[in-house]
Design a protein around this motif. Structure first.
Motif, PDB file in Angstrom:
ATOM      1  N   ASP A  81       0.791  -1.173   0.100  1.00  0.00           N
ATOM      2  CA  ASP A  81       0.188   0.104  -0.078  1.00  0.00           C
ATOM      3  C   ASP A  81       0.855   1.210  -0.038  1.00  0.00           C
ATOM      4  OD1 ASP A  81      -2.321   1.497  -0.023  1.00  0.00           O
ATOM      5  OD2 ASP A  81      -2.201   1.562   2.293  1.00  0.00           O
ATOM      6  N   ARG A 126      -6.243   2.358  -4.503  1.00  0.00           N
ATOM      7  CA  ARG A 126      -5.635   3.505  -4.173  1.00  0.00           C
ATOM      8  C   ARG A 126      -6.121   4.537  -5.342  1.00  0.00           C
ATOM      9  NH1 ARG A 126      -5.272   5.143   0.470  1.00  0.00           N
ATOM     10  NH2 ARG A 126      -4.339   3.558   1.659  1.00  0.00           N
ATOM     11  N   LEU A 161      -4.855   0.922   3.984  1.00  0.00           N
ATOM     12  CA  LEU A 161      -5.449  -0.283   3.612  1.00  0.00           C
ATOM     13  C   LEU A 161      -4.593  -1.225   4.714  1.00  0.00           C
ATOM     14  CD1 LEU A 161      -5.098  -0.400  -0.091  1.00  0.00           C
ATOM     15  CD2 LEU A 161      -7.193  -0.289   1.282  1.00  0.00           C
ATOM     16  N   THR A 174      -4.665  -3.712  -4.486  1.00  0.00           N
ATOM     17  CA  THR A 174      -4.099  -2.530  -3.608  1.00  0.00           C
ATOM     18  C   THR A 174      -4.068  -1.120  -4.450  1.00  0.00           C
ATOM     19  OG1 THR A 174      -2.915  -3.811  -2.229  1.00  0.00           O
ATOM     20  CG2 THR A 174      -2.406  -1.576  -2.214  1.00  0.00           C
TER      21      THR A 174
END
Length: 527
Positions: free
Chosen positions: A181, A490, A372, A486
């Motif tokens: 992340d 984002r 996350l 991920t």
């Protein structure tokens, strides 16, 4: 995953044991035998002989591949489509200049037969180019372990058993989410830096930026190392690794599956491939050795569950650990970046689905700075459905390959033990017969509702296998999924992704890769 005078030692028989050379023989046409009329069933002894499987002769195959031929300059997916139209759902690609002879099938029932009979140690045809390079040219690195792609039998089983706990168990893979992340958050910053300040469009080299993200992500998992690729002054050594990886995949595919004399003379493309593989090996080993030096300086008490894959495997076998780390850096770039490209493109082309996904993401990431975690990543079913739908519509591989471990029957034909079988799944995944409205991006097909099973579950279970099947399933599956999910989470938390150009075109080399520039538009969204 997978010459010169001395190369002649490498020219071994890759034909099936009962397949005679067919260079100037007449090709077998599908309509020359009435398969539906036979009553052979699945009895091998009474099935039609392997030699009668339809397909072009080697001479016809060569003629079609040369300038003026109907397959000239076409990628493998297009070539397969041409021959499928001519010969049907089961046909044979001939051997040419020592290349691999293999059977191609487009029936999911055949996929099931092949996979269900593969035995304890599933085998697939090795990449002769990779085998030659690793065993003959670089035994200093690959002498004890040559990697998972090419080895077979017990050697493969021992290697896979050693890495599976680290690579495949969800509990061991999810611990890397915070580090991955952090890379994804840096990539969001990178998008802010490189997009056009007025139009918000990504630069023409955005594909390279995605490749840098992919290498940065896999390095933090494999080595607990940040390569610092996501800035303007990144280390050009890493850029060489990215380009060499891409070149190696492309050249190996051309040398293995297209007419080539590399087994007899050192052709220009073979030399290019060796140079590319040397860059991959040398640069990867430099990065790995630097990481090991850092590990050695760690205090024993500082070790924890999120130590790198390399650290964990070093405790089992240092040689195996190094080879696995090389393969993660080598194989974890273009595969991951291309899959991410496909998903971003489909979300950009389907803004209503993108918005549904964004709302799901915002429930766990209420602000752009929210982190996350292992826990909140469990609550993104629509994100996982979007990834599955992307892999269905735009799979980055054309199919799966296995070497049969016993005599089997496919579509009424004998397939002897040791035959290489290619299973073409990509065309079936966009066929309405198996997935209604197959041309539409519908992540909902992967979600159950009100206790009703997901609609996609009604498709044949052996059609959608994006990471393979069984013990030989892709060893990097869980890491790849986690990296992609991920990053997409984002990006969508920060931007509305748009596409304002003609449809994005792709081609198959060894993977499905974009042909056009990735001119995505990234528009900011409010908190």
């Amino acid at each position: 995953m997978f010459l010169r005078p001395s190369c002649k030692l490498q020219v071994i028989s890759i034909r099936c044991q009962n397949a005679a050379p067919r260079l100037f023989s007449t090709q077998v046409h599908a309509n020359s035998i009435d398969i539906t009329a036979n009553k052979f069933g699945n009895k091998y002894e009474t099935a039609l002989p392997y030699s009668e499987i339809p397909g072009p002769s080697a001479f016809t195959f060569l003629k079609n591949a040369l300038p003026g031929g109907k397959c000239f300059a076409k990628d493998f997916d297009e070539i397969t489509k041409i021959y499928r139209q001519e010969y049907g759902d089961l046909f044979k690609f001939p051997s040419l200049f020592g290349s691999l002879e293999f059977v191609t099938t487009h029936k999911p029932e055949d996929f099931q037969t092949v996979f269900r009979t593969e035995g304890q140690w599933p085998a697939r045809s090795e990449l002769k180019t990779m085998t030659y390079y690793r065993t003959k040219m670089r035994p200093d690195i690959y002498g004890k372990h040559s990697g998972l792609v090419n080895v077979q039998g017990k050697e493969w089983g021992d290697f896979r058993s050693a890495v599976n706990p680290t690579m495949m168990q969800p509990r061991n893979t999810m611990v890397y989410i915070p580090k991955v992340d952090a890379v994804a958050m840096d990539f969001v910053k990178r998008i802010h830096q490189i997009r056009d300040p007025k139009t918000k469009e990504a630069p023409e080299n955005f594909e390279h930026e995605l490749n840098k993200w992919a290498l940065e992500s896999v390095a933090v998992i494999a080595l607990d190392t940040r390569l610092e690729l996501l800035n303007d002054n990144y280390n050009k050594r890493s850029a060489k690794l990215i380009q060499a990886s891409k070149d190696s995949f492309r050249l190996m595919f051309e040398l293995e599956f297209k007419p080539s004399l590399w087994r007899f003379i050192s052709t220009p493309k073979f030399k290019q491939m060796i140079e590319a593989l040397d860059v991959v090996t040398n640069v990867s080993c430099e990065i790995i050795d630097e990481a090991r030096e850092k590990f050695n300086n760690k205090r024993e008490s500082s070790r924890n569950d999120d130590e790198s894959v390399l650290e964990k495997l070093l405790q089992i076998d240092p040689s195996l650990a190094k080879v696995m780390a090389v393969d993660m850096l080598f194989g974890g770039v273009e595969t991951t970046s291309s899959t991410t490209t496909c998903l971003l493109y489909l979300l950009a082309k389907n803004p209503e689905k993108q918005e549904i996904l964004r709302q799901e993401i915002m429930t766990k990431l209420p602000t752009k700075d929210s982190l996350l975690t292992v826990e909140n990543m469990k609550h993104f079913p629509y994100l996982r459905a979007c990834l599955k739908e992307s892999l269905r519509m735009l799979p980055i591989i054309a199919g799966h390959i296995r070497t049969t471990s016993q005599n089997i029957v496919l579509q009424g034909y004998q397939i002897p033990k040791g035959t290489t079988v290619a299973m073409g799944v990509n065309r079936l995944q966009i066929d309405d017969k198996y997935f209604p409205n197959a041309e539409k991006f519908e992540p909902e097909r992967w979600l159950k509702k009100d206790g009703v099973p997901a609609p996609a579950k009604s498709a044949h279970p052996f059609i959608f296998l994006p990471f393979g099947f069984g013990p030989r399933m892709c060893v990097g599956k869980r890491f790849a999924e986690m990296e992609i999910e991920t990053l997409v989470a984002r990006i969508l938390r920060n931007f509305r992704v748009e596409w304002h150009h003609p449809d994005l075109k792709f081609k198959f080399t060894s993977l499905k890769v974009p042909v056009d520039k990735l001119l995505f538009t990234f528009k900011d969204i409010s908190d």
